[in-house]
Write a protein that holds these residues in place. Structure first.
Motif, PDB file in Angstrom:
ATOM      1  N   GLU A 178       0.872  -1.168   0.000  1.00 46.23           N
ATOM      2  CA  GLU A 178       0.000   0.000   0.000  1.00 46.23           C
ATOM      3  C   GLU A 178       0.910   1.218   0.000  1.00 46.23           C
ATOM      4  OE1 GLU A 178      -3.787   1.791   2.485  1.00 46.23           O
ATOM      5  OE2 GLU A 178      -2.783  -0.016   3.194  1.00 46.23           O
ATOM      6  N   ILE A 179       0.754   2.062  -1.017  1.00 46.20           N
ATOM      7  CA  ILE A 179       1.663   3.171  -1.264  1.00 46.20           C
ATOM      8  C   ILE A 179       0.995   4.486  -0.877  1.00 46.20           C
ATOM      9  CG2 ILE A 179       3.046   4.328  -3.038  1.00 46.20           C
ATOM     10  CD1 ILE A 179       3.911   1.454  -2.523  1.00 46.20           C
ATOM     11  N   ARG A 180       1.784   5.412  -0.338  1.00 49.91           N
ATOM     12  CA  ARG A 180       1.270   6.742   0.007  1.00 49.91           C
ATOM     13  C   ARG A 180       0.737   7.430  -1.248  1.00 49.91           C
ATOM     14  NH1 ARG A 180       2.595   7.949   5.110  1.00 49.91           N
ATOM     15  NH2 ARG A 180       4.527   7.134   5.943  1.00 49.91           N
ATOM     16  N   GLN A 181      -0.254   8.268  -1.071  1.00 53.08           N
ATOM     17  CA  GLN A 181      -0.904   8.945  -2.190  1.00 53.08           C
ATOM     18  C   GLN A 181       0.088   9.748  -3.033  1.00 53.08           C
ATOM     19  OE1 GLN A 181      -4.081   8.467  -3.022  1.00 53.08           O
ATOM     20  NE2 GLN A 181      -3.845   9.751  -4.809  1.00 53.08           N
ATOM     21  N   ARG A 182       1.021  10.401  -2.395  1.00 49.25           N
ATOM     22  CA  ARG A 182       1.950  11.250  -3.142  1.00 49.25           C
ATOM     23  C   ARG A 182       2.937  10.440  -3.975  1.00 49.25           C
ATOM     24  NH1 ARG A 182       3.944  12.550   2.372  1.00 49.25           N
ATOM     25  NH2 ARG A 182       5.783  11.266   2.704  1.00 49.25           N
ATOM     26  N   ASN A 183       3.009   9.132  -3.767  1.00 47.19           N
ATOM     27  CA  ASN A 183       3.917   8.275  -4.515  1.00 47.19           C
ATOM     28  C   ASN A 183       3.186   7.393  -5.535  1.00 47.19           C
ATOM     29  OD1 ASN A 183       5.183   8.382  -1.473  1.00 47.19           O
ATOM     30  ND2 ASN A 183       6.700   8.642  -3.078  1.00 47.19           N
TER      31      ASN A 183
END
Length: 154
Positions: free
Chosen positions: A81-86
């Motif tokens: 699960e990746i951060r939104q900014r990435n």
């Protein structure tokens, strides 16, 4: 006139206090500052030690907010699960994670995905495995199903 100026000063002070109080809470996830990692019990016939080590390693990455991983014999399936900014760096992050895991666990067939459906399915599989509701044949079936979801995406 002095009364209006005094009231204006109080209003500015109150607004400054409210703004500073609202901006002071920077912690996005206060329950678990490192992200979401659920360790799977290794009391089953299928030991999940490598999956747990994988979670501990990848959750330390700045771009990763959650990791789900399940191990089946010499195969390791990992969903990030990746951060939104990435979000525009999904493929490079996936490749980087695959290389790092293949280096750390040579001989393992590592599959890393950032697909949300695979992440949800892998989370369900982890929960079933943790609760002891999953035997070896069901684990293999679900594992192959999730791996197929990843292959359909890419």
């Amino acid at each position: 006139m002095k009364k209006i100026i005094r009231t204006g000063r109080y209003l500015i002070i109150v607004l400054c206090l409210l703004i500073s109080a609202a901006c002071g809470n920077k912690d996005e996830n206060p329950d678990n500052a490192e992200g979401s990692v659920t360790e799977i019990s290794n009391q089953q016939a299928n030991d999940q030690f490598i999956a747990n080590q994988t979670k501990k390693q990848l959750i330390k990455w700045e771009a990763v907010t959650g990791v789900k991983a399940v191990q089946l014999d010499k195969e390791l399936l990992v969903a990030l699960e990746i951060r939104q900014r990435n979000k525009f760096q999904l493929e490079p992050l996936s490749k980087k994670a695959t290389k790092a895991l293949e280096k750390k666990f040579p001989g393992m067939d590592v599959t890393v995905t950032t697909d949300q459906k695979a992440l949800l399915e892998l989370g369900k599989l982890e929960d079933q495995f943790k609760n002891g509701k999953l035997d070896e044949t069901k684990l293999e079936k679900q594992f192959k199903k999730i791996k197929q979801i990843d292959q359909d995406v890419y």
